[in-house]
Design a protein around this motif. Structure first.
Motif, short mmCIF file in Angstrom:
data_model
loop_
_atom_site.label_atom_id
_atom_site.label_comp_id
_atom_site.label_asym_id
_atom_site.label_seq_id
_atom_site.Cartn_x
_atom_site.Cartn_y
_atom_site.Cartn_z
N THR A 19 -18.70 4.97 -27.44
CA THR A 19 -17.41 4.48 -26.51
C THR A 19 -18.18 3.38 -26.46
OG1 THR A 19 -15.79 6.01 -26.06
CG2 THR A 19 -15.29 3.88 -25.25
N HIS A 57 -21.55 13.14 -19.31
CA HIS A 57 -20.65 11.61 -19.08
C HIS A 57 -20.71 10.55 -19.90
CE1 HIS A 57 -16.95 14.25 -16.78
NE2 HIS A 57 -19.03 13.95 -16.21
N GLY A 94 -17.75 5.74 -13.67
CA GLY A 94 -17.11 6.37 -15.38
C GLY A 94 -17.39 6.58 -15.86
N HIS A 95 -16.64 7.24 -16.95
CA HIS A 95 -16.34 7.10 -18.63
C HIS A 95 -15.81 5.63 -18.81
CE1 HIS A 95 -14.40 10.56 -18.26
NE2 HIS A 95 -14.13 10.24 -19.21
N ILE A 96 -15.43 4.68 -19.85
CA ILE A 96 -14.78 4.44 -20.52
C ILE A 96 -13.25 5.09 -21.15
CG2 ILE A 96 -13.85 2.45 -22.09
CD1 ILE A 96 -16.72 1.92 -21.12
N LYS A 97 -12.46 5.21 -20.16
CA LYS A 97 -11.54 6.03 -20.64
C LYS A 97 -10.96 5.16 -21.89
CE LYS A 97 -11.22 8.95 -16.47
NZ LYS A 97 -10.13 9.01 -15.12
N ASP A 98 -10.28 3.93 -21.83
CA ASP A 98 -9.54 3.12 -22.81
C ASP A 98 -10.63 1.98 -23.19
OD1 ASP A 98 -7.85 1.24 -23.82
OD2 ASP A 98 -5.72 1.93 -22.90
N LYS A 99 -11.17 1.86 -24.56
CA LYS A 99 -11.90 1.05 -24.51
C LYS A 99 -11.60 -0.34 -24.18
CE LYS A 99 -12.78 0.26 -28.58
NZ LYS A 99 -13.23 0.76 -29.90
N ARG A 150 -15.33 11.25 -8.49
CA ARG A 150 -16.56 10.13 -9.05
C ARG A 150 -17.77 9.84 -8.57
NH1 ARG A 150 -11.78 5.21 -9.22
NH2 ARG A 150 -13.31 4.57 -7.85
N LYS A 184 -17.48 -0.92 -12.93
CA LYS A 184 -16.22 0.57 -13.09
C LYS A 184 -16.64 1.80 -13.12
CE LYS A 184 -13.95 2.45 -17.04
NZ LYS A 184 -14.24 3.95 -16.04
N SER A 218 -9.77 10.64 -5.98
CA SER A 218 -10.62 9.86 -7.07
C SER A 218 -11.92 9.84 -6.92
CB SER A 218 -9.14 9.09 -7.57
OG SER A 218 -10.34 8.27 -8.69
N ASP A 256 -20.06 9.80 -23.61
CA ASP A 256 -19.66 8.10 -23.21
C ASP A 256 -20.13 6.92 -24.56
OD1 ASP A 256 -17.27 6.15 -22.57
OD2 ASP A 256 -18.63 5.65 -20.99
#
Lengths: 194, 181
Positions: free
Chosen positions: B78, B71, B161-166, A22, B159, A18, B75
Motif C-alpha cells: 500500500t 504491520h 498505524g498502517h494505512i487502512k484506506d489508501k 496504537r 498518522k 484506540s 502495509d
C-alpha cells in the motif's frame, strides 16, 4: 441528558482505547534489562545437546531428528509478548527464504507454556517456523545450553547447528537488542558445503 | 453538567494526544544509508549523508517503519502504491517520499527493499536516532513535513498505524500539502 452522557462517554472510551492500542500494540512494554545474565554451557565445535520439546502445532520436536537432513538455527528469545522478541520473530517470517537458501531450519524456543506461545504467535499472524515450549521442567533446555537467566527467562541467543549436529555458531545478544539479520546470513554462509 | 465535564475533559485530552504532532517543528534528521543514483536524483541530494532539509521539495512524506514489524510488512504494498500515485500524477515535484527504517541495518533495509520492491528511498536508522528524535512512536508512523523557504521544517500531518484506506490517506496528505481536496 443521560443519552448525551452515554454517547460522549462512549466516544471518549473508544478514542482512549484506540490511542492506547496504537501505542502498545498488545505488547508488554519492558524496561531495559541486564544485557546478559547467564553462563554458556556449550561451545562451538561441540555436538549440540539433544532435546525434545512440544511445539505449538501439537508435535514433539527432537533436535536430532534433523541430523543428516537440515542445518538448524535455534533462536532462544526471553519471553512471549516482550517487545524485542515480538519484533524479532515477526521479522524472520518474510526472511524464511534466506534460511531455506542455506538449507537451515529455523526453530524458535522460549520458556513460556504452549497456550501463551500459541496466543502470541497467532497475534503476530503466525511466524512460519516451529515454535517450541521449554516450559517444564522450566527452562531445562535453556539451562542445558547455558542461556537461562536468573529471572527464569531465556537469553536472546542463536545457535547454528550443522547437519552433523555440531554447533557452528553461538551468539548471546544483549537481551535489549535484536540480532542483525546480516550476522545470521553471514554465519549460514560459512556452513560446510556452502 | 457536572457529570459530563470530566468526560469532556478526557475526550479533549485524548484528541490532543492523537493530534499532538501536527503544526510542530520537525527535527532536521540526518538520513543515513546507501541509495541508488536514481533515488538520489529523485530527492535532489548530493551531500552524504543528506539531511531532510537538503531534499529539494516543499513537502516530505516520511514513513517510520521497521522491517521486523509485521504491520509494516503488510502495509508495504500500500505504501508503494501511495508513492506510485504521487509520482504518476505529478505530485512528486512538490511532495517527496522517504522511508526511515528504525533499528534496521543496511542489510535489513536492502532485504526489505528487494522483498517488497520498494520504489522510494529507504534510509537506515540502526541506532534509533531518528526514531527517538521524532517521538519514538509505534511503527508504522507517517509524517508529512513542510519545508519552509528558510529551511525550517514543520510537521503538518501525522498518522499512526498502517494505512487502512489508501485513497483517504492520499487525500489527507495532499490537502495538508496545500492541494485542494
Amino acid at each position: 441528558m443521560k443519552k448525551i452522557f452515554s454517547i460522549v462517554a462512549g466516544i471518549a472510551v473508544l478514542l482512549a482505547v484506540s490511542v492506547f492500542a496504537r501505542q502498545s500494540a498488545g505488547v508488554f512494554q519492558a524496561e531495559s534489562l541486564k544485557p546478559r545474565d547467564s553462563v554458556l554451557r556449550v561451545s562451538v565445535g561441540e555436538v549440540a545437546p539433544d532435546f525434545s520439546l512440544p511445539s505449538i502445532d501439537g508435535h514433539l520436536v527432537t533436535l536430532s531428528g534433523y541430523r543428516g537432513k537440515k542445518n538448524v538455527m535455534l533462536s532462544f528469545v526471553p519471553a512471549a509478548w516482550a517487545p524485542v522478541c515480538s519484533d524479532q520473530w515477526a521479522g524472520y517470517k518474510p526472511a524464511l527464504g534466506l534460511f531455506e537458501r542455506y538449507d537451515t531450519q529455523l526453530i524458535g524456543i522460549t520458556v513460556d507454556n504452549l497456550p501463551a506461545l500459541s496466543a502470541w504467535t497467532e497475534h503476530m499472524g503466525g511466524v512460519g517456523f516451529p515454535v517450541l515450549s521449554d516450559f517444564w521442567p522450566h527452562g531445562a533446555v535453556a539451562e542445558r545450553y547455558g542461556v537461562l537467566r536468573l529471572d527464569g527467562t531465556a537469553e536472546r541467543a542463536l545457535f547454528l547447528i550443522d547437519k552433523q549436529g555440531v554447533i557452528r555458531f553461538i551468539d548471546v545478544y544483549d537481551i535489549n537488542l535484536r540480532p542483525d539479520l546480516a550476522d545470521i546470513v553471514r554465519e549460514m554462509g560459512k556452513l560446510p558445503g556452502k | 453538567m457536572h457529570r459530563i465535564a470530566p468526560v469532556i475533559v478526557l475526550l479533549l485530552i485524548v484528541l490532543s494526544v492523537a493530534e499532538a504532532r501536527a503544526g510542530e517543528p520537525f527535527p532536521d534528521l540526518v538520513l543515513e544509508g546507501w541509495l541508488p543514483a536514481f533515488q538520489r536524483e529523485y530527492l535532489g541530494v548530493d551531500d552524504d549523508p543528506p539531511s531532510l532539509s537538503d531534499i529539494r521539495t516543499g513537502y516530505i512524506l516520511i514513513e517510520i517503519m521497521n522491517m521486523y514489524c509485521s504491520h509494516c510488512q503488510l502495509d508495504a504494498p500500500t505504501v508503494n502504491e501511495v508513492y506510485q500515485y504521487l509520482d504518476n500524477r505529478g505530485y512528486s515535484s512538490r511532495v517527496k517520499m522517504v522511508v526511515i527504517a528504525a533499528g534496521n541495518s543496511q542489510f535489513e533495509v536492502d532485504f526489505f527493499r528487494n522483498k517488497y520492491s520498494v520504489p522510494m528511498p529507504i534510509f537506515t536508522d540502526q541506532n534509533y536516532v531518528a526514531y527517538r528524535a521524532v517521538g519514538g512512536m509505534g511503527t508504522p508512523y507517517f509524517f508529512l513535513v513542510r519545508k519552509h523557504e528558510d529551511g525550517r521544517l514543520e510537521s503538518v500531518f501525522s498518522k499512526a498505524g498502517h494505512i487502512k484506506d489508501k485513497d483517504r490517506f492520499i487525500k489527507a496528505v495532499l490537502v495538508a500539502a496545500g492541494y485542494n481536496g
